[in-house]
Design an enzyme around this catalytic site. Structure first.
Site, mmCIF file in Angstrom:
data_model
loop_
_atom_site.group_PDB
_atom_site.id
_atom_site.type_symbol
_atom_site.label_atom_id
_atom_site.label_comp_id
_atom_site.label_asym_id
_atom_site.label_seq_id
_atom_site.Cartn_x
_atom_site.Cartn_y
_atom_site.Cartn_z
ATOM 1 N N ARG A 171 68.478 -31.046 58.299
ATOM 2 C CA ARG A 171 67.265 -31.842 58.068
ATOM 3 C C ARG A 171 67.603 -33.306 57.791
ATOM 4 O O ARG A 171 66.952 -34.205 58.311
ATOM 5 C CB ARG A 171 66.451 -31.244 56.914
ATOM 6 N N TYR A 187 62.152 -30.257 65.413
ATOM 7 C CA TYR A 187 63.142 -29.226 65.030
ATOM 8 C C TYR A 187 63.606 -29.365 63.587
ATOM 9 O O TYR A 187 63.257 -30.285 62.901
ATOM 10 C CB TYR A 187 64.269 -29.103 66.037
ATOM 11 N N GLU A 188 64.330 -28.342 63.158
ATOM 12 C CA GLU A 188 64.747 -28.239 61.738
ATOM 13 C C GLU A 188 63.544 -28.203 60.811
ATOM 14 O O GLU A 188 63.595 -28.690 59.681
ATOM 15 C CB GLU A 188 65.683 -29.394 61.334
ATOM 16 N N GLY A 189 62.476 -27.574 61.267
ATOM 17 C CA GLY A 189 61.240 -27.531 60.480
ATOM 18 C C GLY A 189 60.349 -28.678 60.891
ATOM 19 O O GLY A 189 60.658 -29.834 60.572
#
Lengths: 592, 592
Positions: free
Chosen positions: A294, A434-436
């Protein structure tokens, strides 16, 4: 073709003038003197400009190709990857015993910004390897570390993270991939994972997949998910490679950007996997990767903004179009350069003031990571845990917007692929997802992090701001342009937090409806704080009679722009937050 | 694959409940009763959904191909084009004597929104034909009208506009394309034009290029530019086609989006051209096209936002992920649909409230065009001339942002081309650039339109707002949610205009540095005004006991959202404007 020059001067300013790294009591920081960091950054900058940046459009145009189960990466990627690995760049902050250089994360972060700016799709191959290695380092058995880490540090083997399935991304509790225990302690992994970056490629001898799966009989939902190491090729006792494991790439996705990275559908057909960490505690182990990833995504937002800005600036200086309304600046030429026009300036200043503030924020965040990991500082860990969704969400949203602004400077040429500006926006777009996805970051921030430990971490953040304001309250040079705006913005953030506290318990939606605005409000305050810190450092340098006066004066002007023109966004975010849940939730789902 | 449903219900509401079109004293408006517009819109909606929308991804994937000088459009485009032309859709508002249907522009605008939403790249072939026909209609000789208009109205021949050259786009005074006068009154055109949309293709028998060029010996700069009609095939006396003219497509550009439209480099090698309008007054003639094209570009921003929103909404209802924090909404399923989550709502409401406000703004603008052209109303002309850059700049910027929000709802799937959401953002991106980049719109607004005729037009705008507020001041149902916020936003706009008046003469950069913010501030006030008008109409319908209560209540809730959560942006824009030129212009060009 776009070019890239590493912002080493600015990084040195932040590391030394602002963060004063070599004076910090963090293990490993004493070595980070100006000469040392300069040497590392200059070298990394050279590779970025000369090796990675020229390959960026190649990756975009050629993409990755899947043929007979083998993924071919774009021309030149393999050779460049070898060069980067041989230089030890991928293992900068991994432990020496596994072939790393044990340098602080903050230095790795600065280098990663350069690599990412020059070629995001390429850098993801290493980035995921690093993240997977970190997870094994944190949660692996001695034998697992022994088996995998040296190879991964050297990038002989790369890594991936496998979370998403076709029917679930954010809600991983719905995961279906199964891990059947075997008599020898291993597991047989069966299922399908999608969106696996660097999932299959031709640049390394082996690929170490970290895979979330469910052991039958375990708890329902997210609490029954475990993490497994699934190598592409089985690793023998002596470390050499054995048979191909039961994992294969079923498809490469056609994406909007990052074409140079292979985004794979991965099929696990009874593949042999090894538990990493504890049974059913897969999410905890995965979060070691996720948090790193993140922060890394936030850095990508900044990085794409930087390279897009650099090229927009060059274009604005070169392209002759129209005249300065206050009088010709290039009277002998057919027109003045674009940069004379106030609206082009507005755009360039928006970009520049974001980028430099974001870089400082990023590196301060990296310092907190080091303070937490290397210095075992729980307060630092709490603070960076709070700010991770802000780094991810705010820097990727704003970073993307900046690539759009930069593209706009090119006019029609910005829309033509040949000029390269479109790629920056298309590549930057993924980092918001991406990555949440950023909405999930906002939820994490407001739904979880804000109230964690009775709001201790956000109070610690306010304390940082307050302390800074207090320390500098007599400083008339800073007051009007930096301290007052920072104080006002911070007050907006506090008002928003108070609103959530007063309303969130009774009406959770009142907090969640404002979560996205809160993430941006928080981001602006962080950048405001960093600009105030940078202004203090710049003033100090000027007072000390620096020979590099131009740099510091430019820094102050850029900071003033941010405080005047960007930071007032906090009031708008607060107004939106204080309007509460009602406007957002007024309609039934059917009424849309 | 994405789908599209024409928003006919909403268009009918705006046309009849809000604008009350059939009661307006504009020639041709009396015919626009509910049944008539409904019939037209339903039919156009059907073509959009069934014919154009399915071809949209085809155009994106296949693009246009240049082979041996011939451009091949994507599979199915030609057949669809024939169908649209046969239906008379391209000539909706052209005069009957040339085969048009002489309907008001407002109806053409509503239809164009649908076609554009369903397939922007495709619709550009007709859109440019329409714009070129309008220019010939306004500036052509009787013989020119005779020769070209019927064919163009029927889309047997299409049109283009040729302005940009490699070294100049905005600054057309630098143009080099030459037009040498011939003895027969024609000209020989020589030069290169770039970014020519629909420049060459296989869908029509002939292409009528409108080309800006310089007649040797004329004035320097923009005052020496004339406009020419250059047909691809020469047109004989009897209207049949003769030899190929000296114009050819040198290259198709690789673009970020609108792949289904051929964006050509056009080479003019002594091509025969005919003066359109007066010598050296080419810009005036071209502006007939440009103004139409600018409003059309604004409409494209709205249109892409609409189709992106529709698909995001469908996905948000279908995709199961996570649980409503206030209690499961789909307890028997594995998770709740995305739409339960407040941050997804925030995103959908941002989109919906923009789109519906923008549509009303767009159609009000079209009404002003009709009032000006058909009714010869100079005040209406002044007002639409003032608002044209706002329609273009604000609606394309915001429209683009909305496609990005819609894409974000899809999470990772939004980044995969197969799902179609990426195309909406990539296609929407061009509308911020072409027909004058949005920075140029802001310059046109603040540098030209604002002060035009001693500020008469902007005062007329404020008068419209003031009159509306006055007319409704006793209306308690509207006051808090609509009138008060509109008044506050309008005050911000007035303050900004006053700031420019007080500072702009002395320091032109003080106005120009705030021009972009002013354009957005103006846009928000326009949407605020439209929402207030829509709210009044909705209240009236509800009080009259409409059977369609749900529609009007939804309308009011959506409007309240806009007023509460979007309109307060005006204060931020004002703060930025009032910070003046200093922060923006502080750095020397070398200091960046």
């Amino acid at each position: 073709m776009p070019s890239y020059t590493a912002p080493t001067r600015d990084m040195q300013f932040i590391l030394h003038d602002v963060l004063d790294v070599s004076e910090q009591d963090i293990p490993g920081y004493a070595e980070l003197d100006r000469d040392f960091t300069s040497a590392v950054l200059e070298e990394a900058g050279k590779i970025s400009s000369e090796v990675l940046s020229p390959l960026n459009p190649v990756g975009d145009t050629e993409g990755c190709v899947l043929e007979n189960g083998v993924v071919r990466t774009p021309t030149g990627f393999k050779a460049a990857f070898d060069q980067v690995c041989e230089g030890g760049w991928t293992a900068l902050d991994l432990p020496e015993e596994y072939g790393g250089q044990d340098m602080p994360y903050i230095l790795g972060t600065a280098v990663a910004e350069m690599f990412s700016a020059a070629n995001q799709a390429f850098t993801m191959y290493q980035g995921l390897t690093h993240a997977a290695a970190s997870a094994i380092l944190a949660h692996g058995t001695d034998q697992q570390k022994e088996t995998y880490l040296s190879k991964m540090a050297a990038c002989e083997w790369t890594g991936t993270m496998n979370l998403t399935e076709p029917h679930c991304g954010t809600d991983l509790g719905m995961m279906r991939t199964r891990a059947e225990p075997q008599d020898d302690g291993s597991f047989k992994i069966t299922g399908q994972k999608i969106f696996i970056s660097s999932g299959e490629h031709d640049m390394a001898d082996n690929i170490i997949h970290l895979v979330l799966a469910r052991i039958p009989g375990g708890p329902e939902g997210i609490k029954g998910v475990s993490l497994f190491i699934v190598p592409k090729f089985m690793v023998k006792e002596d470390g050499s490679l054995g048979d191909r494991n039961g994992v294969s790439c079923g498809k490469i996705e056609e994406k909007m950007g990052i074409h140079g990275n292979s985004t794979c559908v991965m099929n696990y057909d009874g593949a042999t996997g090894y538990l990493l960490g504890q049974e059913h505690k897969g999410m905890r182990a995965m979060f070691t990767m996720m948090n790193e990833a993140r922060i890394g995504a936030g850095m990508q937002g900044l990085a794409q903004a930087e390279i897009a800005y650099q090229n927009a600036l060059t274009y604005a200086r070169d392209r002759l179009q129209g005249r300065d309304v206050t009088g010709a600046k290039n009277p002998d030429g057919p027109a003045d350069p674009l940069i004379v026009h106030p609206d082009i300036r507005r755009s360039l200043m928006d970009q520049k003031s974001f980028i430099e503030g974001a870089r400082a924020f990023m590196l301060w965040g990296a310092e907190l990571v080091d303070r937490s990991h290397r210095g075992n500082d729980a307060a630092a860990e709490g603070l960076i845990s709070l700010m991770t969704p802000v780094i991810k969400g705010f820097l990727t949203d704003e970073g993307y917007d900046m690539t759009v602004l930069a593209q706009q400077v090119y006019g029609g040429h910005g829309y033509i692929e040949e000029w390269g500006m479109s790629q920056f926006t298309r590549d930057a777009r993924i980092a918001m997802i991406y990555e949440g996805a950023n909405g999930v970051q906002a939820l994490d921030l407001v739904g979880r992090k804000l109230a964690q430990d009775s709001g201790k971490h956000v109070m610690a953040f306010f304390e940082v701001v307050k302390t800074f304001l207090k320390e500098n309250e007599g400083d008339e040079a800073l007051k009007k342009d930096f301290l007052d705006p920072l104080k006002a913005a911070s007050k907006d953030l506090q008002a928003a937090a108070t609103f959530f506290m007063q309303n969130g318990m009774k009406t959770p939606n009142a907090a969640l409806a404002g979560s996205y605005d809160f993430m941006h409000l928080f981001g602006h305050v962080c950048l405001g704080l960093m600009w105030a810190r940078m202004a203090r450092a710049a003033h100090a340098a000027l007072e000390a009679g620096t020979p590099d006066e131009a740099f510091y004066k430019t820094k102050l002007a850029t900071g003033r722009f941010y405080m005047k023109r960007r930071l007032p966004a906090t009031a708008l975010h607060l107004a939106r937050i204080e309007s509460g849940a009602e406007p957002v939730m007024a309609l039934d789902a059917e009424a849309f």
